[in-house]
Design an enzyme around this catalytic site. Structure first.
Site, short mmCIF file in Angstrom:
data_model
loop_
_atom_site.label_atom_id
_atom_site.label_comp_id
_atom_site.label_asym_id
_atom_site.label_seq_id
_atom_site.Cartn_x
_atom_site.Cartn_y
_atom_site.Cartn_z
N ARG A 138 29.27 -47.43 92.87
CA ARG A 138 28.28 -48.27 92.06
C ARG A 138 27.75 -47.13 91.01
O ARG A 138 27.39 -46.06 90.90
CB ARG A 138 26.89 -48.65 93.02
N VAL A 139 27.52 -47.94 89.77
CA VAL A 139 27.01 -46.66 88.44
C VAL A 139 25.78 -47.83 88.08
O VAL A 139 25.76 -48.89 88.20
CB VAL A 139 28.14 -46.98 87.36
N THR A 171 14.93 -40.11 90.21
CA THR A 171 15.70 -39.83 88.83
C THR A 171 14.96 -38.87 88.01
O THR A 171 13.61 -39.25 87.89
CB THR A 171 16.19 -41.33 88.41
#
Ligand code: ASP
Length: 301
Positions: free
Chosen positions: A197-198, A169
């Protein structure tokens, strides 16, 4: 105020990188932190700078954001991103989007063009169309490395950070010469995640936070851990209520994160005095920072 900028490219088992991989990350970090530093020097705002840096990180397939995002259990790219302006506490975010070249810029448009903070999935895609956000075909995002990674993860029943397989990320935090702070985060999420999914990267107060009175923060690591501890806001509150410096707040926040829930991840931040800091509970974190008048520093451990 003196400007400063800090960026990250994820955290995890950075110690398992080969020398060649380490070099590739350090080279990319150096290019992006230098470009971001120049941007601030030119007089760009903190908000413009974090968006710009995260765009560069999203465009680089080395990282798990934009191009090169990890795949969900359905073999799809589903990206999350958020951005926050510490001068007015405005924020924008998107979750579960695909085909958008730069999710961080769509998050910025949510902030600038709507009264909302977070727009998800199909609705976010419709909003992107309205905003004429640049798109790319699915093949642009999915690399052969990611397809193999998902196959391996499925075989092992693995759900987790990308960094076992060496990327991550992305995020950026900046303070400009007017003393304004901004933060942004963008991700493809976790490898083999459940479709829909978050993670924390789309959630203000969890993966991203900015307030001129305290600090700006971007997080990376297991999103669920950051959501359960609201770690970005928790860190900001340490400055608000206890008057900690950036370094102390980062260290204490990660201590709490680890002790309370064995949290796995890291944070980058800049406090209201313009001081950058980082802390992590992982083996390493890909990061770089620059302060006005000093040379950029790039680190993996
Ligand atoms: N925090 C991200 C997520 O959970 C993953 C990462 O930082 O690599 O979606």
């Amino acid at each position: 105020m003196k400007y400063s900028l800090i960026i990250h490219g994820g955290c995890g088992q950075v110690n398992k990188f080969t020398k060649t991989q380490q070099k590739a990350f350090l080279k990319s970090l150096k290019t992006i932190i230098s470009a971001g530093g120049k941007y601030l020097k030119k007089g760009k705002s903190a908000l413009e700078t974090v968006e710009y840096c995260v765009q560069l990180l999203e465009d680089d397939p080395l990282y798990n954001a934009g191009r090169g995002s990890v795949l969900s259990n359905k073999g799809k790219v589903e990206m999350d991103a958020s951005i926050m302006d510490g001068s007015n506490l405005k924020a924008g975010a998107v979750a579960g989007i695909s085909k958008i070249k730069n999710p961080v810029s769509l998050a910025r448009q949510v902030m600038d063009q709507t009264p909302h903070v977070l727009i998800i999935g199909q609705e976010a895609m419709e909003f992107a169309k309205k905003m004429k956000a640049p798109k790319k075909p699915v093949s642009y995002f999915i690399t052969a490395k990611r397809e193999k990674q998902l196959l391996d993860a499925k075989k092992k029943g693995y759900f987790g950070l990308d960094h076992g397989s060496k990327t991550g990320t992305v995020g950026a935090v900046a303070m400009d010469s007017n003393g304004n702070i901004a933060a942004a985060t963008s991700t493809g999420g976790m490898v083999n995640k459940r479709y829909g999914r978050v993670g924390d990267s789309a959630l203000i107060g969890c993966g991203t936070y900015a307030d001129n009175q305290t600090c700006g923060i971007s997080c990376t690591g297991i999103g669920e851990d950051f959501i359960r501890t609201s770690l970005a806001k928790h860190t900001s509150d340490l400055i608000l209520h206890k008057g900690y410096t950036a370094k102390k707040a980062a260290t204490e926040a990660i201590k709490h994160f680890k002790k309370r829930i064995s949290g796995y991840g890291g944070i980058i931040m800049i406090d209201h005095k313009g001081k950058p800091a980082e802390a992590f509970s992982t083996e390493g974190m890909i990061r770089a920072w620059v302060e006005e008048g000093s040379k950029p520093v790039c680190k993996l451990f």
